[in-house]
Design an enzyme around this catalytic site. Structure first.
Site, short mmCIF file in Angstrom:
data_model
loop_
_atom_site.label_atom_id
_atom_site.label_comp_id
_atom_site.label_asym_id
_atom_site.label_seq_id
_atom_site.Cartn_x
_atom_site.Cartn_y
_atom_site.Cartn_z
N HIS A 63 46.74 35.75 46.29
CA HIS A 63 45.36 36.25 46.20
C HIS A 63 45.27 37.56 45.42
O HIS A 63 44.55 38.49 45.79
CB HIS A 63 44.75 36.43 47.59
N ASP A 74 49.49 35.78 52.08
CA ASP A 74 49.13 34.40 52.42
C ASP A 74 48.89 33.59 51.15
O ASP A 74 48.62 34.14 50.09
CB ASP A 74 47.87 34.37 53.29
N GLU A 75 49.02 32.27 51.30
CA GLU A 75 48.68 31.32 50.23
C GLU A 75 49.24 31.77 48.89
O GLU A 75 48.51 31.94 47.90
CB GLU A 75 47.16 31.14 50.17
N VAL A 76 50.55 31.95 48.86
CA VAL A 76 51.22 32.38 47.62
C VAL A 76 51.45 31.13 46.76
O VAL A 76 52.56 30.60 46.66
CB VAL A 76 52.54 33.11 47.93
#
Length: 499
Positions: free
Chosen positions: A92, A148-150
Site C-alpha cells: 500500500h 499488509d497486502e504486499v
C-alpha cells in the site's frame, strides 16, 4: 466502564487517504468517540501528513499542517484518546511510489503498490517517513508500520534473482524487510513498539517465524472484517503467534469500509456480527491475550479506488459496535442475543441516546430521526441520495409510460415527439430535478463543514452527478424535440401564393 470490557484498548481507525475530515469536525467527534467507549485512535495519515524536505511531494493538496497535526493530538488528549500513528512501509505504498522521484523503488516497475525490499534507499525512505511522523508524535507508545497486502512481492527482477539463491523464499524476504523496518523504529525511538497487520504472517511456518526474530520486535494485529469469521481458526492462530514468541496480540474489526469498494451506507448488522465474533474470540483464549481492538473505518480500499462510506455516515455503525464491545461480554446473554441476529433493547436505547435518533435500525441502513451527533445532517442527506436518487430517476426514465412509449432513446436521438406528450413529461421531470437539486445543495453545504473541496467534488461526481445529468439530459432533449416540432411562424401563408 473499561474494567469489564474484554479489550483494554479500543481504537477508532481514521483512514485519511480519502475524504479526510477537517480538524474542526474532528474536534466535534472525538468527545463522542470517548463517550461511546473508545480510548484510542489509529490515524493512518498517508498523504495527509505534512512531510518535509524530499518527502514534501507526498503531501496531498489539503494535507494537514504541522500545527493542525499538533491540534489533532491535543484534541485527542482532551477526549482521553491515545493516538497511534500508522505509516505504510511495504505494501500500500501507492501514495509514495506513484511519484516519478520514487518510482525506481517499486518491487515491480509497472505497479506502485509494493516497495522493493532489496534497495537500501527503500529502507532509508520509510525510515525518513517514520522519523518525521514520530517527531510530531513524541511519546507515542506504538507505531503501526502497516505491512499488509504486499502484492507482487518476489516478482521484481531483484527478488527473482534473490529467490534463486540458497534457502531463500518469499516468507524470508517479507520477514527480512519487516525486521529491518521494526529495528529502525526501536533503534531511533526505543519507547515506541511497532505494530503490523498480520495477513503476511498467517501462513508462514511457525519455526520460520520464531527464528526470524520478528516476534521480539513487533506486535501483530489480527484483522478480519467478516460477519461470520471462524472463531476457532482465530483462536488457533493466536496460539500459533504466542508460541512463536509474540508478546502481545491485537485484533482488528471494521465499522465501515469493508463490505464494498463503492459502498455508501454501512450495513450495521454485518459490522455488529463482526464484533460479536471478535468478542467470542477474546473469550476463547487466555485472559488479556489481545491487547486491544482496532475498529477500522476504511475510506478507500487503496489509494486509487473510489470513496466508500464517509465518516459521519459510519457513526451509527461505530456507536453500535463500540457499545457492543463495552457491554457485550463473550459469554453473557447480550452476546447470545446478537449472535441470533438481535440487539438488546437496553443497548439499543443507549446508542439512540448517544446519537439523538428516535429509532436505530440494525438490520437496515436507515434510522428514524435526523439525529444530533456531529455530521448527522450528512448522514441523513447521504442516506436520501443513496437510497432514492438513482431509483427515482430510473423510475421516471424507465417506467414512465409516456417516456417509454413516446420519448424513447430512438425518439430522443431524432428529436421526435408528439407535442401533447411534452405536457405529460416535462412537469414531472422538472419537479424531480427541483427536489433533488435542493437536497443536493443542502448536502453540499453540510459536507463543506466537514470535508475539503476535492473530497466533496469526488463524492458528488461519483454518487450524485450521473443521475442528475440523466435528468438534465432528458429535459434538454425534450426542449430540443419541442423546438423541432414547433409549427412555422406564419402557418396561414403558403409558398408561391400571393398574399
Amino acid at each position: 466502564m473499561s474494567g469489564s470490557a474484554p479489550f483494554k484498548m479500543r481504537l477508532v481507525h481514521l483512514d485519511l487517504k480519502g475524504a479526510p475530515p477537517k480538524v474542526s469536525y474532528l474536534s466535534e467527534v472525538f468527545p463522542l468517540f470517548h463517550a461511546l467507549g473508545a480510548n484510542g485512535l489509529l490515524i493512518e495519515y498517508e498523504d495527509m501528513f505534512p512531510y518535509e524536505g524530499r518527502l514534501r511531494l507526498l503531501r496531498a493538496k489539503h494535507a494537514y499542517s504541522p500545527s493542525e497535526v499538533t491540534e489533532i493530538l491535543h484534541l485527542a488528549r482532551l477526549s482521553k484518546l491515545e493516538v497511534i500513528p500508522l505509516v505504510q512501509t511495504f505494501g500500500h505504498m501507492e501514495f509514495v511510489l506513484k511519484h516519478a522521484a520514487f518510482a525506481h523503488l517499486r518491487e515491480v516497475a509497472f505497479f506502485p503498490n509494493t516497495l522493493n525490499p532489496h534497495e537500501a534507499e527503500s529502507l532509508a525512505l520509510v525510515g525518513a517517513m517514520i522519523d518525521q511522523v514520530l517527531e510530531l508524535h513524541r511519546g507515542a507508545r506504538w507505531l503501526h508500520i502497516g505491512c499488509d497486502e504486499v502484492y507482487y512481492l518476489g516478482e521484481g527482477e531483484a527478488s527473482r534473482q534473490w529467490l534463486q539463491q540458497g534457502q531463500n523464499n518469499q516468507a524470508k524476504l517479507c520477514l527480512s524487510h519487516m525486521r529491518a523496518v521494526a529495528s529502525h523504529v526501536l533503534a531511533r525511538h526505543s519507547s515506541t513498539t511497532p505494530l503490523v497487520w498480520d495477513d503476511m504472517l498467517r501462513d508462514i511456518p511457525q519455526d520460520q517465524l520464531k527464528e526470524s526474530e520478528v516476534p521480539q520486535l513487533v506486535e501483530p494485529v489480527l484483522w478480519d472484517y467478516g460477519a461470520d469469521l471462524d472463531v476457532h481458526s482465530k483462536v488457533l492462530l493466536m496460539e500459533k503467534y504466542r508460541q512463536c514468541g509474540f508478546p502481545r496480540l491485537w485484533a482488528a474489526s471494521a465499522f465501515k469500509g469493508a463490505t464494498g469498494a463503492s459502498q455508501t451506507l454501512p450495513p450495521v448488522e454485518h459490522h455488529l456480527r463482526n464484533h460479536v465474533q471478535w468478542l467470542q474470540v477474546a473469550g476463547s483464549g487466555p485472559v488479556d491475550t489481545l491487547q486491544g481492538i482496532i475498529l477500522t473505518g476504511w475510506q478507500r480500499y487503496d489509494h486509487f479506488s473510489v470513496l466508500c462510506e464517509l465518516l459521519p455516515v459510519g457513526i451509527p455503525s461505530l456507536a453500535t459496535c463500540l457499545q457492543t464491545l463495552i457491554h457485550g461480554g463473550p459469554s453473557d446473554r447480550f452476546c447470545l442475543w446478537m449472535v441470533s441476529g438481535g440487539f438488546t433493547e437496553d443497548a439499543k436505547l443507549r446508542v439512540e441516546s448517544f446519537l439523538g435518533v428516535s429509532s436505530l435500525e440494525i438490520t437496515d441502513a436507515v434510522s428514524e430521526g435526523a439525529g444530533s451527533f456531529p455530521g448527522s445532517d450528512i448522514y441523513t442527506l447521504v442516506m436520501q441520495v443513496s437510497l432514492y436518487l438513482h431509483n427515482s430517476v430510473d423510475t421516471l426514465l424507465e417506467r414512465n409510460r409516456y417516456i417509454t412509449g413516446w420519448f424513447s432513446p430512438y425518439h430522443r436521438r431524432r428529436k421526435l415527439i408528439h407535442p401533447i406528450m411534452i405536457q405529460h413529461i416535462k412537469p414531472e421531470a422538472l419537479s424531480l430535478l427541483s427536489r433533488w437539486s435542493t437536497l443536493v445543495q443542502q448536502l453540499e453545504a453540510a459536507l463543506q463543514l466537514a470535508f475539503y473541496p476535492d473530497a466533496i467534488e469526488e463524492w458528488l461526481e461519483e454518487n450524485v452527478h450521473p443521475s442528475m445529468q440523466r435528468l438534465q439530459g432528458l429535459l434538454q432533449d425534450l426542449g430540443e424535440a419541442a423546438a423541432h416540432q414547433a409549427p412555422p411562424a406564419n402557418p396561414g401563408l403558403d409558398k408561391g401564393r400571393d398574399p
